[in-house]
Design a protein around this motif. Structure first.
Motif, mmCIF file in Angstrom:
data_model
loop_
_atom_site.group_PDB
_atom_site.id
_atom_site.type_symbol
_atom_site.label_atom_id
_atom_site.label_comp_id
_atom_site.label_asym_id
_atom_site.label_seq_id
_atom_site.Cartn_x
_atom_site.Cartn_y
_atom_site.Cartn_z
ATOM 1 N N HIS A 12 0.859 -1.175 0.000
ATOM 2 C CA HIS A 12 0.000 0.000 0.000
ATOM 3 C C HIS A 12 0.898 1.228 0.000
ATOM 4 C CE1 HIS A 12 -2.899 -2.940 1.520
ATOM 5 N NE2 HIS A 12 -3.830 -2.124 1.052
ATOM 6 N N ALA A 13 0.492 2.244 -0.733
ATOM 7 C CA ALA A 13 1.261 3.486 -0.767
ATOM 8 C C ALA A 13 0.321 4.659 -0.523
ATOM 9 C CB ALA A 13 1.954 3.659 -2.107
ATOM 10 N N HIS A 14 0.779 5.593 0.289
ATOM 11 C CA HIS A 14 0.089 6.865 0.493
ATOM 12 C C HIS A 14 0.755 7.866 -0.437
ATOM 13 C CE1 HIS A 14 -0.713 10.461 3.408
ATOM 14 N NE2 HIS A 14 -1.469 10.526 2.324
ATOM 15 N N LEU A 15 -0.007 8.374 -1.416
ATOM 16 C CA LEU A 15 0.517 9.322 -2.399
ATOM 17 C C LEU A 15 -0.095 10.700 -2.159
ATOM 18 C CD1 LEU A 15 -0.001 7.096 -5.566
ATOM 19 C CD2 LEU A 15 2.149 7.489 -4.383
ATOM 20 N N VAL A 16 0.710 11.723 -2.324
ATOM 21 C CA VAL A 16 0.214 13.105 -2.247
ATOM 22 C C VAL A 16 0.714 13.841 -3.486
ATOM 23 C CG1 VAL A 16 0.165 15.258 -0.939
ATOM 24 C CG2 VAL A 16 0.292 13.073 0.279
ATOM 25 N N PHE A 17 -0.229 14.419 -4.231
ATOM 26 C CA PHE A 17 0.088 15.232 -5.405
ATOM 27 C C PHE A 17 -0.336 16.661 -5.115
ATOM 28 C CE2 PHE A 17 -1.218 11.210 -7.888
ATOM 29 C CZ PHE A 17 0.015 10.620 -7.674
ATOM 30 N N VAL A 18 0.553 17.604 -5.419
ATOM 31 C CA VAL A 18 0.310 19.020 -5.156
ATOM 32 C C VAL A 18 0.157 19.750 -6.486
ATOM 33 C CG1 VAL A 18 1.303 21.100 -4.099
ATOM 34 C CG2 VAL A 18 1.637 18.875 -3.020
ATOM 35 N N THR A 19 -0.772 20.691 -6.540
ATOM 36 C CA THR A 19 -0.961 21.471 -7.758
ATOM 37 C C THR A 19 0.221 22.418 -7.966
ATOM 38 O OG1 THR A 19 -2.209 23.163 -6.574
ATOM 39 C CG2 THR A 19 -3.484 21.408 -7.635
ATOM 40 N N LYS A 20 0.430 22.815 -9.227
ATOM 41 C CA LYS A 20 1.505 23.739 -9.565
ATOM 42 C C LYS A 20 1.346 25.035 -8.761
ATOM 43 C CE LYS A 20 3.474 26.166 -13.509
ATOM 44 N NZ LYS A 20 3.279 26.500 -14.921
ATOM 45 N N TYR A 21 2.418 25.485 -8.179
ATOM 46 C CA TYR A 21 2.450 26.699 -7.346
ATOM 47 C C TYR A 21 1.502 26.619 -6.150
ATOM 48 C CZ TYR A 21 4.532 28.539 -11.645
ATOM 49 O OH TYR A 21 5.293 28.726 -12.774
ATOM 50 N N ARG A 22 1.055 25.399 -5.821
ATOM 51 C CA ARG A 22 0.086 25.180 -4.732
ATOM 52 C C ARG A 22 -1.161 26.037 -4.908
ATOM 53 N NH1 ARG A 22 1.855 21.623 -0.155
ATOM 54 N NH2 ARG A 22 -0.332 21.843 0.320
ATOM 55 N N ARG A 23 -1.554 26.244 -6.157
ATOM 56 C CA ARG A 23 -2.765 27.006 -6.445
ATOM 57 C C ARG A 23 -3.987 26.241 -5.926
ATOM 58 N NH1 ARG A 23 -0.038 31.307 -8.139
ATOM 59 N NH2 ARG A 23 0.248 31.568 -10.349
ATOM 60 N N GLU A 24 -4.893 26.941 -5.305
ATOM 61 C CA GLU A 24 -6.123 26.338 -4.769
ATOM 62 C C GLU A 24 -7.146 26.251 -5.889
ATOM 63 O OE1 GLU A 24 -7.459 26.598 -1.045
ATOM 64 O OE2 GLU A 24 -5.456 26.714 -0.181
ATOM 65 N N VAL A 25 -7.046 25.213 -6.689
ATOM 66 C CA VAL A 25 -7.898 25.061 -7.866
ATOM 67 C C VAL A 25 -9.068 24.117 -7.622
ATOM 68 C CG1 VAL A 25 -6.523 23.203 -8.879
ATOM 69 C CG2 VAL A 25 -7.862 24.671 -10.361
ATOM 70 N N PHE A 26 -8.903 23.155 -6.715
ATOM 71 C CA PHE A 26 -9.930 22.131 -6.531
ATOM 72 C C PHE A 26 -11.146 22.635 -5.777
ATOM 73 C CE2 PHE A 26 -6.303 19.111 -6.988
ATOM 74 C CZ PHE A 26 -6.822 18.370 -8.039
ATOM 75 N N ASN A 27 -12.302 22.211 -6.267
ATOM 76 C CA ASN A 27 -13.537 22.290 -5.501
ATOM 77 C C ASN A 27 -14.034 20.848 -5.392
ATOM 78 O OD1 ASN A 27 -14.717 21.677 -7.992
ATOM 79 N ND2 ASN A 27 -15.489 23.735 -8.333
ATOM 80 N N ASP A 28 -15.165 20.637 -4.763
ATOM 81 C CA ASP A 28 -15.669 19.278 -4.557
ATOM 82 C C ASP A 28 -15.915 18.555 -5.880
ATOM 83 O OD1 ASP A 28 -16.683 17.156 -2.773
ATOM 84 O OD2 ASP A 28 -18.586 17.597 -3.764
ATOM 85 N N GLU A 29 -16.482 19.251 -6.852
ATOM 86 C CA GLU A 29 -16.776 18.641 -8.155
ATOM 87 C C GLU A 29 -15.497 18.174 -8.846
ATOM 88 O OE1 GLU A 29 -18.292 20.030 -12.581
ATOM 89 O OE2 GLU A 29 -18.836 21.270 -10.858
ATOM 90 N N MET A 30 -14.458 19.006 -8.819
ATOM 91 C CA MET A 30 -13.189 18.633 -9.460
ATOM 92 C C MET A 30 -12.527 17.465 -8.744
ATOM 93 S SD MET A 30 -11.246 22.093 -10.643
ATOM 94 C CE MET A 30 -9.876 21.219 -11.368
#
Length: 136
Positions: free
Chosen positions: A16-34
């Motif tokens: 099992h692996a715990h993965l974390v992906f960060v958006t470019k420049y840590r921009r807050e782009v995600f909402n629930d739908e995304m």
């Protein structure tokens, strides 16, 4: 003492692996739908590799995944596919939102975090991922 055969579940249970992906420049782009769409995309990629997306969640600028994968998979190849496929689809489907935030043609930061979870109680990692502050 004999080794378990390759098809035996003993080989698969603890990968099992715990993965974390960060958006470019840590921009807050995600909402629930995304995040919901990103989860569906990543679930499909995992299945195509013979892996399982056990848990998924995220916040405005990053995602957490708990992935169960067979030993024949190179984790770096799975990660490249997860990031590449999700980036392509999310940029195409949420172009307006991503352009307003100013991310350009790159969605994810080039790096990522991966932690092996075989020795840690999976329920603790799962609880941590479930309790992320998902945007509404």
């Amino acid at each position: 003492m004999s080794q378990p055969e390759e098809g035996n579940d003993q080989y698969n249970d603890n990968l099992h692996a715990h993965l974390v992906f960060v958006t470019k420049y840590r921009r807050e782009v995600f909402n629930d739908e995304m995040l919901t769409r990103c989860e569906a995309l990543m679930r499909d990629v995992c299945e195509s590799f013979g892996a399982e997306l056990v848990e998924f969640n995220g916040e405005g600028d990053h995602t957490h995944l708990l992935v169960h994968y067979p030993p024949k998979i190179a984790l770096s190849k799975l990660v490249n596919s997860l990031k590449g496929v999700s980036s392509r689809y999310l940029r195409a489907e949420y172009t307006g939102r991503i352009n307003r935030i100013g991310m350009g043609s790159v969605f994810w930061a080039p790096s990522y975090f991966v932690g092996s979870c075989g020795g840690a109680p999976l329920n603790i990692v799962r609880d941590y991922i479930e309790n992320q502050k998902r945007p509404t």
